[in-house]
Write an enzyme that holds these catalytic residues in place. Structure first.
Site, PDB file in Angstrom:
ATOM      1  N   HIS A 286       0.823  -1.223   0.000  1.00 44.68           N
ATOM      2  CA  HIS A 286       0.000   0.000   0.000  1.00 44.68           C
ATOM      3  C   HIS A 286       0.849   1.261   0.000  1.00 44.68           C
ATOM      4  CE1 HIS A 286      -3.936  -1.886   0.436  1.00 44.68           C
ATOM      5  NE2 HIS A 286      -3.353  -2.766   1.199  1.00 44.68           N
ATOM      6  N   ASP A 346      -0.611  -4.850   6.043  1.00 44.30           N
ATOM      7  CA  ASP A 346      -1.593  -5.748   5.429  1.00 44.30           C
ATOM      8  C   ASP A 346      -1.344  -5.915   3.933  1.00 44.30           C
ATOM      9  OD1 ASP A 346      -2.225  -2.977   5.209  1.00 44.30           O
ATOM     10  OD2 ASP A 346      -4.139  -3.544   4.328  1.00 44.30           O
ATOM     11  N   GLU A 347      -1.908  -6.985   3.427  1.00 42.38           N
ATOM     12  CA  GLU A 347      -2.003  -7.214   1.984  1.00 42.38           C
ATOM     13  C   GLU A 347      -0.707  -6.941   1.219  1.00 42.38           C
ATOM     14  OE1 GLU A 347      -6.558  -6.501   0.787  1.00 42.38           O
ATOM     15  OE2 GLU A 347      -5.445  -4.649   1.056  1.00 42.38           O
ATOM     16  N   VAL A 348       0.366  -7.614   1.587  1.00 40.39           N
ATOM     17  CA  VAL A 348       1.607  -7.422   0.844  1.00 40.39           C
ATOM     18  C   VAL A 348       1.617  -8.388  -0.337  1.00 40.39           C
ATOM     19  CG1 VAL A 348       4.112  -7.371   0.983  1.00 40.39           C
ATOM     20  CG2 VAL A 348       2.732  -6.804   2.993  1.00 40.39           C
ATOM     21  N   GLU A 399      -2.386  -9.490   9.628  1.00 36.56           N
ATOM     22  CA  GLU A 399      -1.413 -10.297   8.877  1.00 36.56           C
ATOM     23  C   GLU A 399      -0.068 -10.360   9.579  1.00 36.56           C
ATOM     24  OE1 GLU A 399      -3.575  -8.185   7.428  1.00 36.56           O
ATOM     25  OE2 GLU A 399      -3.659  -8.504   5.248  1.00 36.56           O
TER      26      GLU A 399
END
Lengths: 553, 536
Positions: A286, A346-348, A399
């Site tokens: 992000h 998050d969300e890597v 995460e």
């Protein structure tokens, strides 16, 4: 055509004062004949206080005589700007449309008027000049009687909550005069962390919008503004140390940024309302927008053996990355006074790291094999060490926990994933079993809206209803309603957030036993009209009307 | 709809040609034919003039155009404050500015009339050095052309205004392009309605369907029956539309080439009527005794028809449009079934126990009243579904079902020779997460099995914003830009505008333009506008 339910006219109910003497204990309301009353026969308090005792005895309030005063012996006085400002704010809310008395002749005989609300801060340090924190005492006791009502709270933070409740107790009679009933309230929050997340990266949110929503948060006894300030799309935060981040990474370097003065204003505006501001600077994913203003921060992605010209997450293998982060978070720790900073995590997306030969080499050196979550952990670990050295606690998305990163014991794990891993409650069980403190957003992604009354789903959630010991449940310290910004900007943010976020607010403040949806409906309808009257364009729950409709079109 | 449609096949090549200059493509809805080039002319607020062509049938003093000139001047030069006084830099340089004249040539008057069924909205616009020439048959066409012209104007990086060399030849695909607002479930302040009309004009929508009353409230203040709003509105003074309010809406709409189609829905959806008009509604029974609740309008009493005739007579004198919407949807028969007088009437009429016959009997009477008042009736599809034999010139509005269902209904109704309006796919009060405008955009109103003649009976469609969950707090961002998708579908050529992905950047641009014009339009996706919404 639109199918219609029952014809609902809330006007008749609107602030219909108490018909019988009632006493309310732990969720039930009874009149003197032993009939159980619904809370809707009561006033539309939102969120519902822990304990309310009310009676049919009503008093008037006169705009020309009513005063807020500091009680004798209070540890706060006229130099307490938080209270002084709150007095003015709540005077405006209470007397709103008319600043002078509607009809002097109707004033009852002496002795039936509340002339003042005495505010007494009972602990030696009122915290007038402090910032609210996770451990702030927000409890208060309110006693409404004539000629004086008394509000007692250990700290200013509780007094702010009590002032909100006091203002919600005031109702308008048929002549437009302000009335309040003899009432006793004893109140405290169920959860210490009650937040709203706004995303100012997907769309820039003008300062005015943020301030208006802080105002609405205070009306709902929220106490945390989680400012998801940067993300892939734009970097609007103007850094003193790294001005290029916003200069090159915002949508526009002058009109779509938050200057240091803006940030200060948000923090102070929030402080005045007992709201903490927790900034989130989400890494290593992000972060696309960071790359424009900070050379070599992001990982160059490769197509085959040559760089493709695109970039991935933060580059975790360079020392320059950590030098930058150290400098950056040092600044953040001074700009944002709260003891916590949200570090994201998050969300890597690993595909870019996988494509990069230098990263692959590093993975080999470190013995990570093909497990890129180890690389992520490596990065986060170093970042956490950097942030810890600034004396800040941190929050991270779940995460980071899921990937087994070693965390400080006071780390806050923010649980947001509802769609896998057995749902968010299973995750809560895991996080708390490991002894960590958890914060819940999974059921409260308010950006994902649907037709109809989705507030009811939010309202029904119980974030302590998971498999675990009592000790584990205590580790759930609250939650946040999230309004992510993909489809939201100044044009639609406020009506989309309110009153839907109000449902979450009551879940986080009120007693666990407050669950009656039809009672909540009646109170929330009135509460949303109150917000509208106070200038917040909160959308309707269903067919009906407010006495004073939104006039900001 | 007309033979002009064959022009559409000439267009695709043109559209391709324009692919390289996206900013100037942002006319929404997409004109039938547009040709523009990279050649651009700068515009200055101090040297910009609207004028009537010498040969125009319309001259100064035509309020529709005079006011449009004022309006569009401000829309084109938002920083000028409207009166033609430019900003400081303009004032300083104005002598150097090249003058630019917009010459408007309208073939036919009048301009004190109302837009109507069959009003010709075609226009031609040519932008060349120093001037634009706008020709149209009627003032309504000129309004559409002015809108397109205003959308052609862009600002460069220095804030200077310019327009590209352009030729447009344009006309609507459908003559009826409506938007429904529901002022009964929630009262909408006048300002919210007027703002909506503004935004409708920006999207070339031309019918405001005013669903003014329904079960929850009766905000229309009737001259003849003042008790209807006095007792049936949410509040008799603050939540009503006075005659002045209604006139203001009609005039505001007229000046923008928008028709106002009033709906007085009966016999169902009338709970609020009963408060101010005793014995209008059917008393429901529990067993042998009245239960104290009321059902639909009582269709067996003469007094009902006297009342309806009087009310509709008033309505037709207040609303000038040749159409009137009579509703006729979702009639709940349970109350009628419970009432012994109704049962006796059914028997007398030989209706058996088929209450759809009673509904049809009622609607027939109401449609006849409207015919006597010289109005074309619009009714919801239910009326056709109950009883296929209804007056030929009745317009049916389809509101139910998924595509396969409404397509069948389109076939059936047009086969019976009725004109039809499509709303079913455009109930945009139904919100969902993400870009649901895409669904609205891909609707094909004439894609059903039927002859060419049948397809011509599809006179247009409507975007509906029902009011259960909508009031002044959230109306605008829920409507805009979502309603723009249907607006383009109803105006533009379907082949040229078949790609949602190509529409996306244009609509994103247009949404920012709406914001700049003060319309609270929500974002389609991540991104930003130069001028963000300034309210909260």
């Amino acid at each position: 055509m639109a199918a219609m339910g029952a014809l609902l006219k809330f006007g008749a109910l609107l602030l219909a004062a108490v018909a019988a003497c009632v006493a309310w204990e732990d969720g039930d309301v009874w009149d003197y004949d032993g009939h159980k009353l619904k809370d809707s026969d009561f006033l539309a308090l939102w969120p519902l206080p822990q304990k309310v005792q009310s009676s049919a005895v009503s008093f008037q309030l006169s705009a020309s005589r009513f005063q807020f005063t500091h009680a004798e012996g209070s540890s706060a006085g006229s130099d307490c700007s938080i209270l002084q400002n709150a007095f003015r704010r709540y005077f405006d809310y209470i007397f709103g449309f008319t600043k002078k008395d509607r009809d002097q002749r109707r004033r009852n005989a002496a002795g039936s008027e509340v002339l003042e609300l005495q505010v007494a801060i009972t602990s030696p340090d009122a915290e007038c000049d402090g910032f609210p924190s996770l451990t702030s005492d927000e409890s208060y006791e309110l006693s409404v009687d004539q000629p004086s009502a008394v509000l007692k709270a250990p700290k200013v933070w509780g007094a702010l909550r009590g002032l909100e409740t006091f203002s919600q107790l005031v109702y308008e009679d048929a002549y437009g005069a302000r009335n309040i009933n003899k009432t006793g309230v004893s109140d405290f929050p169920r959860f210490a962390h009650r937040g709203v997340l706004l995303d100012s990266s997907r769309h820039y949110l003008p300062l005015k919008v943020i301030l208006a929503n802080l105002e609405a948060m205070a009306m709902n006894k929220y106490n945390v503004f989680h400012w998801h300030i940067s993300d892939d799309q734009s970097f609007p935060y103007v850094s003193r140390m790294f001005p290029d981040l916003s200069q090159k990474g915002s949508y526009h370097p002058y009109t779509h940024v938050y200057t240091p003065a803006d940030v200060k204003m948000v923090i102070e505006f929030a402080r005045m309302r007992g709201i903490r501001v927790i900034a989130e600077f989400d890494t290593p994913g992000h972060t696309q927008s960071w790359g424009f203003g900070q050379k070599d921060l992001l990982t160059p992605c490769y197509t085959g053996s040559s760089p493709s010209g695109t970039y991935g997450p933060v580059n975790p293998i360079l020392n320059t990355t950590y030098d930058f982060m150290a400098g950056f978070f040092k600044e953040i720790s001074t700009v944002f006074p709260d003891a916590y900073v949200h570090l994201g995590g998050d969300e890597v997306d690993f595909s870019c790291w996988k494509s990069n030969p230098d990263i692959q080499k590093f993975m080999d050196q470190q013995g990570f094999g093909k497990d890129y979550s180890k690389l992520e952990s490596f990065y986060i670990q170093r970042l956490l060490d950097i942030v810890s050295s600034t004396d800040k606690g941190y929050m991270v998305w779940q995460e980071v926990f899921d990937n087994g990163v070693k965390l400080k014991s006071d780390a806050l794990i923010h649980v947001w994933i509802w769609y896998q891993g057995g749902g968010y409650k299973a995750e809560l069980a895991r996080v708390t079993a490991a002894g960590y403190t958890a914060l819940v957003s999974a059921p409260w992604y308010l950006n994902i809206m649907s037709y109809g009354q989705d507030w009811q789903t939010y309202y029904k959630e119980d974030i302590q209803d998971f498999n675990g010991t009592d000790a584990q449940k205590k580790l759930v310290i609250g939650g946040e309603a999230c309004l992510w910004g993909e489809y939201v900007d100044a044009s639609n943010l406020t009506p989309r957030l309110w009153p839907r976020a109000s449902a979450v607010a009551e879940r986080l403040w009120s007693d666990q036993g407050v669950r009656d949806i039809s009672d909540a409906y009646v109170r929330l309808v009135q509460h949303r009209c109150r917000m509208v009257e106070r200038g917040i364009p909160a959308e309707p729950l269903f067919t009906g009307y407010c006495r004073h409709e939104y006039s900001g079109v | 709809m007309s033979s002009r449609c064959n022009l559409r096949f000439l267009i695709p090549g043109l559209a391709l040609l324009l692919g390289g200059v996206p900013s100037v493509l942002a006319v929404w809805p997409q004109p039938q034919q547009i040709r523009n080039s990279a050649e651009r002319y700068s515009l200055s607020a101090r040297a910009f003039l609207f004028k009537h062509a010498d040969v125009s049938a319309v001259r100064s003093g035509c309020d529709v155009l005079d006011q449009a000139f004022t309006r569009y001047f401000t829309l084109i030069f938002p920083e000028s404050g409207g009166g033609g006084t430019g900003g400081a830099h303009n004032r300083y340089f104005w002598t150097e500015a090249d003058p630019f004249t917009v010459e408007v040539n309208v073939a036919e008057g009048p301009c004190d009339g109302y837009p109507a069924e069959g009003s010709i909205e075609n226009y031609k616009l040519t932008v060349s050095p120093g001037q634009a020439v706008l020709t149209s048959v009627t003032v309504w066409g000129a309004l559409r052309g002015l809108e397109s012209l205003s959308q052609l104007v862009e600002q460069d990086d220095y804030g200077a205004y310019y327009i590209n060399k352009t030729e447009i030849e344009d006309f609507p695909r459908f003559q009826f392009r409506g938007l429904l607002l529901d002022t009964s479930r929630h009262y909408l302040p006048l300002q919210a309605i007027l703002k909506t009309l503004d935004a409708m004009a920006y999207s070339k929508l031309n019918v405001f369907h005013w669903h003014i009353v329904d079960d929850p409230s009766f905000p229309y203040q009737s001259r003849k029956y003042p008790d209807l709003s006095k007792k049936g509105a949410y509040h008799p003074f603050t939540h009503i539309y006075t005659q002045t309010d209604v006139r203001r809406v009609i005039e505001h709409a007229r000046l923008r080439g928008i028709r106002v189609l009033a709906e007085f829905d009966s016999p169902g959806h009338t709970q609020s009527w009963g408060n101010g008009q005793p014995s209008l509604l059917t008393p429901c029974y529990r067993g042998d005794v009245p239960s104290g609740t009321y059902g639909p309008v009582n269709p067996i009493l003469d007094s009902t028809y006297v009342f309806m005739a009087n009310l509709l007579k008033e309505v037709t004198s207040v609303f000038p449009d040749s159409y009137i919407h009579l509703g006729g949807d979702e009639v709940d028969f349970s109350c009628w079934k419970s009432n012994p007088d109704i049962k006796a009437f059914m028997k007398k009429m030989g209706f058996g126990s088929d209450f759809t016959k009673l509904e049809s009997f009622y609607m027939q009477n109401i449609v006849n009243i409207s015919t006597m008042l010289n109005r074309s009736s619009v009714v919801w599809q239910d009326v056709f579904d109950y009883h296929e034999i209804i007056p030929k010139d009745t317009v049916l509005e389809i509101w139910k079902g998924l595509p396969e269902e409404y397509q069948k209904e389109l076939s059936r109704i047009t086969k019976a020779g009725h004109r039809v309006l499509l709303s079913a796919p455009w109930y945009i009060n139904h919100i969902s997460y993400g870009q649901d405008w895409r669904n609205s955009y891909t609707v094909q109103p004439q894609n059903f099995s039927g002859t060419e003649e049948q397809k011509k009976l599809v006179i247009g469609g409507e975007v509906c914003m029902w009011g259960e969950y909508v009031d002044a707090t959230n109306l605008s961002p829920r409507l805009w830009p979502r309603a723009c998708a249907a607006a383009e579908r109803l105006w533009s050529d379907e082949v040229q505008t078949s790609s949602v992905d190509q529409a996306f950047p244009r609509l994103t641009d247009f949404r920012c333009r709406l914001l700049r014009r003060g319309i609270q339009a929500e974002p389609l996706y991540v991104g930003h506008c130069k001028n963000e919404y300034q309210g909260i």
